[in-house]
Design a protein around this motif. Structure first.
Motif, short mmCIF file in Angstrom:
data_model
loop_
_atom_site.label_atom_id
_atom_site.label_comp_id
_atom_site.label_asym_id
_atom_site.label_seq_id
_atom_site.Cartn_x
_atom_site.Cartn_y
_atom_site.Cartn_z
N ARG A 4 -9.36 15.07 -10.61
CA ARG A 4 -9.89 14.28 -11.72
C ARG A 4 -10.23 12.86 -11.28
N LEU A 5 -9.33 12.27 -10.49
CA LEU A 5 -9.58 10.90 -9.99
C LEU A 5 -10.77 10.89 -9.04
N TYR A 6 -10.85 11.91 -8.18
CA TYR A 6 -11.96 12.01 -7.23
C TYR A 6 -13.30 12.06 -7.99
N LEU A 7 -13.37 12.92 -9.01
CA LEU A 7 -14.62 13.08 -9.76
C LEU A 7 -14.96 11.82 -10.55
N SER A 8 -13.96 11.19 -11.16
CA SER A 8 -14.26 10.01 -11.97
C SER A 8 -14.68 8.83 -11.10
N PHE A 9 -14.05 8.66 -9.93
CA PHE A 9 -14.46 7.58 -9.02
C PHE A 9 -15.84 7.85 -8.43
N SER A 10 -16.14 9.12 -8.13
CA SER A 10 -17.46 9.47 -7.60
C SER A 10 -18.53 9.13 -8.62
N VAL A 28 -14.01 8.47 -0.15
CA VAL A 28 -14.45 8.71 1.23
C VAL A 28 -14.17 10.16 1.55
N MET A 29 -15.19 10.89 2.04
CA MET A 29 -14.94 12.28 2.43
C MET A 29 -14.92 12.35 3.95
N LEU A 30 -13.83 12.88 4.49
CA LEU A 30 -13.76 13.14 5.93
C LEU A 30 -14.70 14.31 6.20
N ASP A 31 -15.72 14.09 7.01
CA ASP A 31 -16.81 15.07 7.08
C ASP A 31 -16.93 15.78 8.43
N THR A 32 -15.85 15.76 9.22
CA THR A 32 -15.91 16.41 10.54
C THR A 32 -14.66 17.27 10.74
N GLN A 33 -14.87 18.52 11.14
CA GLN A 33 -13.72 19.40 11.42
C GLN A 33 -13.67 19.68 12.92
N PHE A 34 -12.45 19.77 13.43
CA PHE A 34 -12.24 20.01 14.86
C PHE A 34 -11.52 21.33 15.10
N ARG A 35 -11.33 22.14 14.05
CA ARG A 35 -10.52 23.35 14.18
C ARG A 35 -11.29 24.50 14.80
N MET A 36 -12.53 24.75 14.31
CA MET A 36 -13.15 26.04 14.61
C MET A 36 -14.52 25.94 15.24
N HIS A 37 -14.97 27.07 15.77
CA HIS A 37 -16.30 27.22 16.35
C HIS A 37 -17.33 26.69 15.37
N PRO A 38 -18.35 25.95 15.84
CA PRO A 38 -19.32 25.34 14.93
C PRO A 38 -19.98 26.30 13.94
N VAL A 41 -3.69 5.02 -1.76
CA VAL A 41 -4.63 5.89 -1.05
C VAL A 41 -4.13 7.33 -1.20
N LEU A 42 -4.93 8.16 -1.87
CA LEU A 42 -4.58 9.56 -2.03
C LEU A 42 -5.41 10.37 -1.03
N VAL A 43 -4.74 11.20 -0.23
CA VAL A 43 -5.42 12.00 0.79
C VAL A 43 -5.21 13.47 0.45
N GLY A 44 -6.28 14.22 0.37
CA GLY A 44 -6.13 15.64 0.05
C GLY A 44 -7.46 16.34 -0.01
N SER A 79 0.84 -1.21 0.00
CA SER A 79 0.00 0.00 0.00
C SER A 79 0.87 1.25 0.00
N VAL A 80 0.44 2.24 -0.76
CA VAL A 80 1.12 3.55 -0.75
C VAL A 80 0.08 4.61 -0.41
N ILE A 81 0.38 5.42 0.60
CA ILE A 81 -0.51 6.52 1.00
C ILE A 81 0.20 7.83 0.68
N VAL A 82 -0.46 8.68 -0.07
CA VAL A 82 0.11 9.98 -0.43
C VAL A 82 -0.70 11.08 0.25
N ASP A 83 -0.06 11.82 1.15
CA ASP A 83 -0.74 12.93 1.82
C ASP A 83 -0.61 14.19 0.97
#
Length: 352
Positions: free
Chosen positions: A79-85, A99-109, A38-41, A12-16
């Motif tokens: 391009r890969l994101y849109l074609s896979f979707s 997979v979309m990470l759908d939770t943020q922990f940085r800021m006020h809601p 796995v491409l993360v971005g 496996s190769v993960i690219v951040d």
């Protein structure tokens, strides 16, 4: 690193930060994977990074060419994101590719909801939820008690935008920002402050004003933050955080600060005819949603926009004729009108 990777393979190769890699740089690590990549971005943030030589050539071009380039370009990640979707929608596949990470922990809601609606949902992506409730983000910044959004209106009569070496600046905005940052930094040693702008010349102007206020200093290695303004007390067992930074948007991707001051530099005056070129020349880098997204999502508790409130007109996006839209959701300007009208004008906002 990529250059030492000949004949090395992994299951496996993960690219951040994959959305910021240019296509050729992505191909090398991807080719080293036997079974899985796995491409993360985030393709809604800054576009892919260019090697310094190409970046220099782009800087030698005028701003309009860069805007056209960034508005139209698509990273390999996107391009890969849109074609896979699309593939997943059309066929019910056993394995989920997107997979979309759908939770943020940085800021006020409430700041999180604004960023989600304006920079993700508007572009057809699912909402981004807040993982921490508002008790984690006390609204107690001196002079802004109870507020999470502020707009300091610097009217055209206070001073015009100017140019230096092809980059834009507005001195009256730089002065206001330096004063506000100075007040917050000296009143609250426990708060971190970031100052963001879209232009190198404005960044340099603000830095000079912070040097005048003895928060930054010139040294042999460039301009540095004075030691007492450098670090907050580290969290228990954690690393000390960066306490103060002045920079362009690119210097802030991945960063976060309690308070962010954002200098717009630009103003809006309706041209005789609304064309892409007229709109781009009026607003410059403010036309690029990815840049605005990064600039308006670095704060934890308070975002202060400093600039001419002509940018906040709700009518701005009603003016866009169908004939010049490059996409269904295209607005003349994202971020600022909604921020001003839906956050700054409400209970937890302030217009100064």
């Amino acid at each position: 690193s990529v250059e030492h990777s000949k004949n090395i393979h992994f299951d496996s190769v993960i690219v951040d930060e994959a959305a910021r890699a240019n296509p050729l740089d992505l191909m090398i690590p991807m080719s080293m994977a036997r079974k899985r990549v796995v491409l993360v971005g985030d393709h809604r943030q800054l576009p892919h990074m260019l090697e310094p030589r190409v970046e220099k050539e782009l800087q030698d071009k005028n701003e309009l060419e860069i805007i056209d380039h960034e508005l139209l370009q698509q990273s390999l990640f996107e391009r890969l994101y849109l074609s896979f979707s699309k593939y997943e929608k059309e066929r019910s596949t056993e394995h989920q590719r997107v997979v979309m990470l759908d939770t943020q922990f940085r800021m006020h809601p409430e700041l999180g909801s604004f960023v989600s609606e304006e920079f993700y949902e508007l572009f057809g992506l699912p909402p981004v939820k807040s993982g921490l409730d508002e008790s984690h983000f006390p609204l107690d910044v001196p002079g802004y008690e109870g507020k999470l959004a502020a707009w300091i209106d610097v009217e055209p009569s206070k001073g015009k935008m100017a140019s230096k070496n092809g980059s834009k600046y507005r001195d009256c905005e730089a002065e206001v920002i330096a004063d506000e940052a100075y007040k917050i930094l000296t009143a609250r040693p426990d708060l971190s402050v970031g100052i963001i702008t879209f232009y190198a010349a404005q960044r340099d102007h603000i830095i000079e004003k912070m040097v005048d206020r003895k928060i930054m200093e010139h040294s042999a290695t460039g301009t540095n933050v004075v030691s007492q303004f450098k670090m907050t007390i580290p969290n228990a067992g954690g690393k000390p955080e960066e306490r103060f930074r002045v920079g362009s948007v690119d210097a802030f991707q991945g960063k976060e600060f309690d308070v962010v001051l954002l200098s717009t530099v630009r103003s809006w005056k309706e041209p005789e005819e609304i064309t892409q070129e007229a709109v781009n020349s009026q607003l410059g880098f403010l036309r690029i949603p990815n840049r605005i997204n990064v600039a308006m999502s670095r704060q934890k508790r308070l975002l202060i926009v400093v600039g001419d409130k002509s940018l906040a007109s709700n009518d701005l996006n009603k003016l866009m004729p169908e004939s010049i839209r490059t996409s269904e959701n295209e607005k003349i300007l994202v971020g600022f009108p909604k921020f001003f009208n839906e956050l700054c004008k409400k209970e937890k906002g302030i217009v100064l």
